[in-house]
Every structure is written in structure tokens, then in C-alpha cells.
Enzyme design. Structure first.
Site, PDB file in Angstrom:
ATOM      1  N   HIS A 325      -3.461  -0.071   5.573  1.00  0.00           N
ATOM      2  CA  HIS A 325      -2.794   0.581   4.460  1.00  0.00           C
ATOM      3  C   HIS A 325      -2.520   2.058   4.711  1.00  0.00           C
ATOM      4  CE1 HIS A 325      -3.792  -3.065   2.201  1.00  0.00           C
ATOM      5  NE2 HIS A 325      -2.873  -2.676   1.347  1.00  0.00           N
ATOM      6  N   GLY A 326      -3.252   2.687   5.578  1.00  0.00           N
ATOM      7  CA  GLY A 326      -2.952   4.090   5.827  1.00  0.00           C
ATOM      8  C   GLY A 326      -4.024   4.813   6.598  1.00  0.00           C
TER       9      GLY A 326
END
Length: 490
Positions: A325-326
Site C-alpha cells: 500500500h505504500g
């Protein structure tokens, strides 16, 4: 180009019209889809198109090399090359600065100051999604689950089909490629169903997500000066913001694809009606969850190696999912927290317990179901705080602020926030009534074959009144500024 933009509302009818003008030859339709998809993608930054093309060419040619090679070592070489280059590009654009800064902070803990070389890298929109499209394709070829695709246009459309390009769902070649390779005939009912799902997706994004964001952003920005009740309500607002934003995008994507005679994978199945965390993850971002299951969890041994292996593999996929996700430790912590929440069901082997739809064909859930849904929702709210916070320390401070005496005070919100809470209640009521179907409006106020003519007329009028009400709410609650979808940053 955003789905919720004027430019897209111009782009879509033009492509739709040209597409069905070319309906006598699906190959020309595919060329149109390919050109339209690259235009759609390059509207963000024309340079992104070259990266997408490179990724497509890489997996296309490595797929052919594996298909044409009878030597297992050579086939493994081409698979490894594709994986390394794909993940290398993803790691460079998405995680380079994260690793450099984390490395620097680590040595600072020992009193060593370093001058890191940080790059100002623009993250290509959707790179995590189309990279996973290509990876699943080459892995499936290597495992001999599918043949290699020789038609480059068909394969390129599979990777770049514009409804799913920037935020999924993450498609499989086994599902999407056969649809691209055959003639599509315009189906009125399918198109109407697509428009209905697009409408609900816009409602989720414009009315629910964007308005929840206003209050969630305010609370998270002023967390140090907010009461416990206000902090909790801010986290609830974000919980509905991210669901409305991401599932709204997915609904629009699936609906738009139906306009072109193509069915995409379902990505959400009413996750906030889950009775445990395991069920939640079968219903949230389904295409990513199943991707990790098939290409990471099962190859690691899945659930066949005993309790310890199940625990280890579960933690691995949740940590990797968080990292996907990041580039922030908060996402990893979010993954770890979800792994901890799901552990009891993994250890007790109850993770496959709630497979059917809750309260199937019933309007009212049992007390047990209601309590389980409420408990699972609270755990989800807690986990989303780490997802939203800027750092782990701020997330813990936020949670600490909730569990104070001020939690029992009235939250600091205005009448506009109260209005959004009422709209959320309406939204979840509609979702509950549609929980037995693919999306909330699929069967709402639609007559069946055995419905009498009089009742069918009544339902038709009620349905159009309801659609008009939804459109009115979109008009009333729409933000003056176009807001990007949250998952564009992933």
C-alpha cells in the site's frame, strides 16, 4: 483523468460510441480500447505511458520465451527476469526514498549522521496494479496454467484496459483475456446494469467519501486538541471515507467495463457487514487478497504445514500487503495489526466459518450476528487509524487520546457533520438491503418474472424516484474541487 471529472464525462461517451460503431470487428474495438487506455493514462503524465509500455513489452516477450522453451531452467530464467525487473521498477519508484530514509534513521540511532541521496521521484499512477497484472500473467504461464498470448494488442489491452488501469481490480489473464479475444455484442440489460453500478459508485465517492474526508482530515490534523469522542468519530469518518472512495472506484470501473461488454472481477462484497476479521478480508479488496493468496500464501505452503506455518504465512502476506500500500511504516503496522486480529481464527481454525452472506434473505440479523459485526467494525476502525496517520507515534497518540474520560463527552462536530452521519446511515441501509447481490442497487426495486403488472409499474416508478434522489444527493454534496481517489497513490 479522474472518473469524477468533466473530462472523463466527455471521454467516456466518445469512446463508447466509437467502440460500438466498430462492433463488426472486435480487433478494431481492441485497438480503440488500447489507444483510449493509453490516452486516459497519459493524461496524468505523458511519461507514464512509456513505463506502462515497457512493463507490457517485458511481460509479453518473457511470456513468449517461456512458452517457446522446453528447457525448465531457461523458463525459470525468463520468469525470474520478469519478476526482478517488474519488482525492481516498482521498488525504485515507490520505495527508494523509504529505504534510504529508514537506513539513515537506523544509523542515527548509533550516533552516525549520514547525508542520504534522496530522489524527487514522481510515483506513476497505478504502477502497483498493472505490475501485478503482468506478474500474474507470467507466473501462470510458467506454471502452465495458461498459454502465452501471441497477439500483442490483446495482451496490451488486458494490462491497460482503462477502467481498471489505475486502481484495479487486479485482473487475471484467465478471466479477462478470453473476453478481449472474442466478439462482443451490445447487451442492453448489461449496459443498464453498468450504468446503475456507475451511479452507485459515484454516490459512494462524491457523497460518502469526499464529505467524510472533510471531517476526517480536520480531526486527524487537530488530534492533539480533540476529545476522545471526537477522535473516535473522526476515525469512523475515515473508515467510511476509504470504503466509499475505493469501493466507489471499483463500482465505477466494473460499471464502465459493462458498457463495453466486459465483466471485471468483483472487488468488494460489503466488508463492513463481516462477522470476523477473516471474513472482512474475504470481502475487502478481493482481487488483491486472492492475488496474495494464490501467488504468495499458497507457494509458501499455505495452511498445509501445521499451525506454525499458518501463523508465519499469514503474517508474511499481511506485512507484504501493508507494504504494497505504500512506503510508510504505518502501512506495515496496519498489516501487522490485521494479522494479529485474524490470529485467533487461524489458530482455532475458524477462519472459514462465516462463508455465507450474513442474514441471507433476511432483513434483520440475529443478535449474535449484530454483535459480531459491531465488534469486527470496531477492530477495523482501530486498524484504519494506523493506515491514515502520518506516523506510528501519531497513530498511538491518536488511540491514546480516544481512551480518555473525554470519550464520554459529546463530540465536537457541527450540523454539517451530523448531516453526513445521516447520509452514512442511509448509505449503509441501502447496502444492507442489497447485501445478497453483487452491488447494492443490482436488484433494488426491480420486478421479477412473477411480479404482477400493477406492482411492476409501482416498482418502476419507485426505482426512478430513488435514482433521482441519488442524483439529487450527488448534486447537493459534490465538492467544488475534483478530488482524486485514495488508492491512486498506491
Amino acid at each position: 483523468m479522474l472518473f469524477n471529472s468533466i473530462s472523463f464525462l466527455i471521454f467516456l461517451p466518445i469512446v463508447f460510441t466509437l467502440y460500438w460503431i466498430l462492433n463488426k470487428n472486435y480487433k478494431w474495438q481492441n485497438i480503440l480500447l488500447l489507444l483510449s487506455s493509453y490516452y486516459f493514462y497519459m493524461c496524468w503524465d505523458w511519461r507514464f505511458g512509456f513505463l506502462l509500455l515497457f512493463s507490457t513489452l517485458l511481460d509479453y516477450f518473457t511470456g513468449l520465451k517461456m512458452a517457446n522453451s522446453k528447457n525448465d531452467k531457461l523458463r525459470k530464467f525468463w520468469l525470474t527476469l520478469s519478476i526482478v525487473i517488474n519488482l525492481g521498477f516498482l521498488g525504485f519508484f515507490k520505495y527508494y526514498n523509504f529505504f534510504v530514509e529508514s537506513f539513515t534513521d537506523f544509523f542515527k540511532g548509533f550516533g552516525l549522521n549520514m547525508d542520504p541521496w534522496v530522489l524527487h521521484i514522481v510515483l506513476p499512477v497505478g504502477i502497483s496494479f498493472y505490475t501485478f497484472h503482468g506478474l500474474s500473467y507470467v507466473i501462470d504461464i510458467y506454471k502452465r496454467k495458461i498459454p502465452a498470448e501471441y497477439n500483442f494488442v490483446d495482451y496490451a489491452v488486458f494490462v491497460s484496459f482503462f477502467p481498471l488501469l489505475v486502481a484495479g481490480p487486479i485482473e487475471r489473464a484467465t478471466h479477462l483475456l478470453p473476453q478481449i479475444q472474442r466478439k462482443r455484442i451490445f447487451n442492453y440489460d448489461q449496459a443498464v446494469d453498468g450504468m446503475r453500478q456507475i451511479l452507485w459508485g459515484f454516490f459512494k465517492k462524491v457523497v460518502i467519501a469526499d464529505n467524510c474526508a472533510t471531517f476526517a482530515n480536520h480531526v486527524f490534523a487537530n488530534a492533539d486538541h480533540s476529545s476522545g469522542s471526537t477522535l473516535f468519530l473522526g476515525a469512523v469518518f475515515f473508515t467510511f471515507q476509504i470504503y466509499g472512495d475505493f469501493s466507489g472506484y471499483s463500482d465505477i470501473a466494473l460499471g464502465v467495463a459493462r458498457l463495453f461488454g466486459i465483466e471485471l472481477l468483483k472487488n468488494f462484497a460489503y466488508p463492513y457487514f463481516s462477522r470476523d476479521v477473516a471474513e472482512f478480508w474475504r470481502r475487502w479488496h478481493i482481487s488483491l487478497s486472492t492475488w496474495f493468496r494464490d501467488y504468495l500464501y499458497i507457494p509458501l505452503g499455505g495452511s498445509k504445514g501445521g499451525t506454525w506455518m499458518r501463523i508465519r504465512n499469514t503474517f508474511i502476506i499481511f506485512v507484504v500487503s501493508g507494504f504494497w500500500h505504500g512506503a510508510n511504516w504505518t502501512f506495515i503496522m496496519w498489516g501487522v495489526l490485521n494479522a494479529l486480529f485474524i490470529m485467533p481464527s487461524i489458530i482455532l481454525k475458524t477462519n472459514r466459518k462465516n462463508m455465507e452472506v450474513v442474514a441471507l434473505n433476511r432483513l434483520i440479523p440475529s443478535y449474535k450476528d449484530a454483535l459480531q459485526i459491531f465488534t469486527t467494525f470496531l477492530l477495523t476502525v482501530l486498524a484504519w487509524i494506523f493506515f491514515r496517520a502520518q506516523s506510528i507515534s501519531k497513530a498511538f497518540a491518536y488511540i491514546k487520546g480516544i481512551f480518555t474520560k473525554s470519550f464520554f463527552t459529546f463530540p465536537d462536530f457541527n450540523k454539517e457533520a451530523l448531516g453526513v452521519l445521516i447520509i452514512i446511515a442511509f448509505f449503509m441501509s441501502v447496502e444492507w438491503m442489497g447485501k445478497d447481490y453483487n452491488y447494492a442497487l443490482e436488484n433494488l426495486l426491480i420486478p421479477h418474472q412473477n411480479t404482477s403488472a400493477k406492482r411492476a409499474r409501482f416498482l418502476s416508478i419507485a426505482r426512478w424516484v430513488f435514482y433521482a434522489f441519488i442524483i439529487m444527493l450527488i448534486g447537493l454534496f459534490i465538492q467544488t474541487k475534483e478530488t482524486p481517489f485514495i488508492y491512486f497513490q498506491f
